[in-house]
Design a protein around this motif. Structure first.
Motif, PDB file in Angstrom:
ATOM      1  N   LEU A 139       4.536  -7.581   3.838  1.00  0.00           N
ATOM      2  CA  LEU A 139       3.367  -8.456   3.975  1.00  0.00           C
ATOM      3  C   LEU A 139       2.065  -7.683   3.807  1.00  0.00           C
ATOM      4  CD1 LEU A 139       1.935 -11.110   4.720  1.00  0.00           C
ATOM      5  CD2 LEU A 139       2.280 -10.523   7.148  1.00  0.00           C
ATOM      6  N   LEU A 140       1.976  -6.472   4.369  1.00  0.00           N
ATOM      7  CA  LEU A 140       0.737  -5.697   4.278  1.00  0.00           C
ATOM      8  C   LEU A 140       0.397  -5.349   2.831  1.00  0.00           C
ATOM      9  CD1 LEU A 140       0.987  -3.284   7.342  1.00  0.00           C
ATOM     10  CD2 LEU A 140      -0.624  -5.170   7.008  1.00  0.00           C
ATOM     11  N   CYS A 141       1.424  -5.116   2.021  1.00  0.00           N
ATOM     12  CA  CYS A 141       1.182  -4.859   0.589  1.00  0.00           C
ATOM     13  C   CYS A 141       0.519  -6.067  -0.058  1.00  0.00           C
ATOM     14  CB  CYS A 141       2.502  -4.564  -0.124  1.00  0.00           C
ATOM     15  SG  CYS A 141       3.013  -2.853  -0.072  1.00  0.00           S
ATOM     16  N   ARG A 142       1.074  -7.234   0.215  1.00  0.00           N
ATOM     17  CA  ARG A 142       0.548  -8.462  -0.403  1.00  0.00           C
ATOM     18  C   ARG A 142      -0.848  -8.781   0.124  1.00  0.00           C
ATOM     19  NH1 ARG A 142       5.471 -10.239   1.314  1.00  0.00           N
ATOM     20  NH2 ARG A 142       4.654 -12.046   2.431  1.00  0.00           N
ATOM     21  N   LEU A 143      -1.066  -8.539   1.401  1.00  0.00           N
ATOM     22  CA  LEU A 143      -2.398  -8.770   1.970  1.00  0.00           C
ATOM     23  C   LEU A 143      -3.443  -7.878   1.311  1.00  0.00           C
ATOM     24  CD1 LEU A 143      -1.781  -9.199   5.814  1.00  0.00           C
ATOM     25  CD2 LEU A 143      -2.944 -10.834   4.325  1.00  0.00           C
ATOM     26  N   ASN A 144      -3.134  -6.601   1.201  1.00  0.00           N
ATOM     27  CA  ASN A 144      -4.074  -5.656   0.581  1.00  0.00           C
ATOM     28  C   ASN A 144      -4.313  -6.005  -0.884  1.00  0.00           C
ATOM     29  OD1 ASN A 144      -4.343  -4.135   2.932  1.00  0.00           O
ATOM     30  ND2 ASN A 144      -2.663  -2.767   2.406  1.00  0.00           N
ATOM     31  N   LEU A 145      -3.238  -6.348  -1.579  1.00  0.00           N
ATOM     32  CA  LEU A 145      -3.337  -6.708  -2.993  1.00  0.00           C
ATOM     33  C   LEU A 145      -4.274  -7.893  -3.200  1.00  0.00           C
ATOM     34  CD1 LEU A 145      -0.283  -7.228  -5.359  1.00  0.00           C
ATOM     35  CD2 LEU A 145      -1.969  -9.005  -5.094  1.00  0.00           C
ATOM     36  N   HIS A 180       8.090   2.076   1.245  1.00  0.00           N
ATOM     37  CA  HIS A 180       7.195   0.954   1.553  1.00  0.00           C
ATOM     38  C   HIS A 180       5.867   1.422   2.149  1.00  0.00           C
ATOM     39  CE1 HIS A 180       9.019   1.478   5.583  1.00  0.00           C
ATOM     40  NE2 HIS A 180       7.895   0.970   6.042  1.00  0.00           N
ATOM     41  N   LEU A 181       5.878   2.530   2.922  1.00  0.00           N
ATOM     42  CA  LEU A 181       4.621   3.012   3.502  1.00  0.00           C
ATOM     43  C   LEU A 181       3.688   3.525   2.408  1.00  0.00           C
ATOM     44  CD1 LEU A 181       2.891   3.600   5.948  1.00  0.00           C
ATOM     45  CD2 LEU A 181       4.054   5.809   6.198  1.00  0.00           C
ATOM     46  N   VAL A 182       4.238   4.170   1.396  1.00  0.00           N
ATOM     47  CA  VAL A 182       3.420   4.647   0.275  1.00  0.00           C
ATOM     48  C   VAL A 182       2.777   3.459  -0.431  1.00  0.00           C
ATOM     49  CG1 VAL A 182       3.496   5.734  -2.009  1.00  0.00           C
ATOM     50  CG2 VAL A 182       4.675   6.800  -0.077  1.00  0.00           C
ATOM     51  N   ARG A 183       3.548   2.402  -0.670  1.00  0.00           N
ATOM     52  CA  ARG A 183       2.996   1.219  -1.347  1.00  0.00           C
ATOM     53  C   ARG A 183       1.917   0.551  -0.491  1.00  0.00           C
ATOM     54  NH1 ARG A 183       8.353   0.050  -1.791  1.00  0.00           N
ATOM     55  NH2 ARG A 183       8.118  -1.942  -0.684  1.00  0.00           N
ATOM     56  N   ILE A 184       2.156   0.474   0.803  1.00  0.00           N
ATOM     57  CA  ILE A 184       1.177  -0.143   1.705  1.00  0.00           C
ATOM     58  C   ILE A 184      -0.137   0.632   1.697  1.00  0.00           C
ATOM     59  CG2 ILE A 184       0.622  -0.587   4.138  1.00  0.00           C
ATOM     60  CD1 ILE A 184       3.590  -1.310   4.547  1.00  0.00           C
ATOM     61  N   LYS A 185      -0.049   1.959   1.846  1.00  0.00           N
ATOM     62  CA  LYS A 185      -1.267   2.768   1.888  1.00  0.00           C
ATOM     63  C   LYS A 185      -1.951   2.823   0.532  1.00  0.00           C
ATOM     64  CE  LYS A 185      -2.539   4.077   5.091  1.00  0.00           C
ATOM     65  NZ  LYS A 185      -3.261   3.369   6.173  1.00  0.00           N
ATOM     66  N   THR A 186      -1.174   2.756  -0.549  1.00  0.00           N
ATOM     67  CA  THR A 186      -1.778   2.742  -1.885  1.00  0.00           C
ATOM     68  C   THR A 186      -2.592   1.475  -2.088  1.00  0.00           C
ATOM     69  OG1 THR A 186       0.063   4.029  -2.791  1.00  0.00           O
ATOM     70  CG2 THR A 186      -1.304   2.837  -4.363  1.00  0.00           C
ATOM     71  N   THR A 187      -2.020   0.344  -1.702  1.00  0.00           N
ATOM     72  CA  THR A 187      -2.769  -0.922  -1.839  1.00  0.00           C
ATOM     73  C   THR A 187      -3.969  -0.948  -0.901  1.00  0.00           C
ATOM     74  OG1 THR A 187      -1.230  -1.994  -0.266  1.00  0.00           O
ATOM     75  CG2 THR A 187      -0.798  -2.292  -2.625  1.00  0.00           C
ATOM     76  N   GLU A 188      -3.857  -0.270   0.249  1.00  0.00           N
ATOM     77  CA  GLU A 188      -4.994  -0.211   1.174  1.00  0.00           C
ATOM     78  C   GLU A 188      -6.139   0.596   0.566  1.00  0.00           C
ATOM     79  OE1 GLU A 188      -6.152   1.355   5.672  1.00  0.00           O
ATOM     80  OE2 GLU A 188      -4.040   1.059   5.138  1.00  0.00           O
TER      81      GLU A 188
END
Length: 342
Positions: free
Chosen positions: A122-128, A81-89
């Motif tokens: 949530l952070l993934c969706r926010l960044n997306l 999940h951290l990889v996905r979050i930082k990727t979307t960021e």
């Protein structure tokens, strides 16, 4: 012989969670290699470093040239999940630059981002959705979202997303896309009843953005008809009394479009839209005054509306001296319609 002396200098600023950045032109190619590493820690550190570099548009350009977008697209499917979050960021930061948005369209990043629309983080969706919002601010970006077939998904998420911060971003993206010709597709996916719910939200920002999106919905005839059929017009009339001026402006704007049809006119008249619209003529915000005048002009096309407004012509004459030329012109047009005699 060694001495125990304390240095006067601060220790070096080293972030243990961030990859060491190579010197000069080798920096981004090295990070791109690390993005493709099988080692989870290496991928995470590379993404942390990339987040800092992508604030510079020159680095964004170089990253796109060497294929970083392809690496990032692959990381959107990462199980961590951290990889996905930082990727979307990283992608969100890139989307703030024009060169980044152009890269999104060229490399089909829009569709790959949609894989995370239902991500549990949530952070993934926010960044997306922040990235989509930035992209949709350009006409070609909004068209790219439309061409990717994402309008039904965005409308669906509008109803099912629980976090208001994400809802606000979806409304921004949808609004931009609807103004670019996606209104009919949204209407086919029941966008009007979903927006109707949001017009009643306790969050004033959601009310304002929902009303703004409804303006775009009302451009095609089917949108005007659905707003009338779903009984949205009385809610818009009530919103004219909202304490937030942005809500007032957008509600008046939506009424301006919805009352073009005969059914819309009489629905607004039955909801007693005239008095609150007249009150908005004294607003300090020119957008509120402009939309209110145009909505009143639409209502003046009905005999009952014209009869009611004839006593208020002096108010419109005062607005002829408004500092905003658009408001002046709208007031002149309103007077002509009100004073017209068959």
């Amino acid at each position: 012989m060694a001495h125990t002396q304390i240095s006067m200098y601060l220790p070096p600023d080293i972030n243990p969670t961030q990859a060491a950045i190579a010197y000069g032109c080798r920096a981004l190619p090295k990070l791109n290699e690390e993005l493709q590493s099988e080692n989870l820690r290496t991928r995470q550190k590379a993404l942390m470093a990339l987040c800092d570099l992508m604030h510079d548009p020159e680095h964004v350009y170089q990253a796109i040239q060497i294929g970083c977008l392809e690496s990032l697209k692959a990381l959107l499917r990462d199980s961590n999940h951290l990889v996905r979050i930082k990727t979307t960021e990283v992608l969100c930061i890139m989307a703030t630059h024009n060169i980044g948005r152009e890269g999104f369209l060229k490399h089909n990043v829009v569709l790959f981002l949609s894989l995370l629309l239902n991500d549990p983080q949530l952070l993934c969706r926010l960044n997306l959705h922040q990235a989509y919002k930035h992209l949709a601010q350009l006409p070609q970006g909004a068209q790219g979202i439309i061409n990717s077939g994402l309008i039904p998904s965005l409308v669906w998420k509008l109803q099912r997303e629980e976090h208001e911060s994400v809802q606000l971003l979806i409304l921004d993206t949808l609004s931009s896309c609807l103004w670019e010709g996606a209104a009919s597709e949204a209407l086919d996916n029941r966008v009007v009843p979903f927006l109707k719910e949001m017009l009643l939200s306790a969050n004033e920002d959601i009310r304002a953005k929902a009303a703004h999106t409804l303006m775009a919905v009302c451009v095609p005839l089917d949108g005007k008809n659905q707003v009338w059929q779903y009984d949205v017009i009385p809610i818009l009339v009530h919103m004219l009394k909202d304490p937030m001026q942005e809500v007032q402006a957008n509600a008046a704007g939506a009424l301006m479009y919805a009352t073009i049809t005969t059914e819309g006119k009489y629905a607004a008249l039955d909801a007693e839209a005239m008095p609150p619209l007249l009150m908005l003529l004294n607003s300090t915000l020119s957008k509120v005054r402009l939309n209110a005048i145009k909505a009143l002009t639409m209502l003046a096309e009905a005999p009952e509306g014209r009869s009611y407004l004839q006593a208020h012509v002096p108010v419109f004459r005062l607005i002829e001296d408004d500092p905003n030329p658009a408001v002046q012109q709208a007031a002149l047009t309103a007077i002509k319609v009100i004073e017209w005699k068959p």
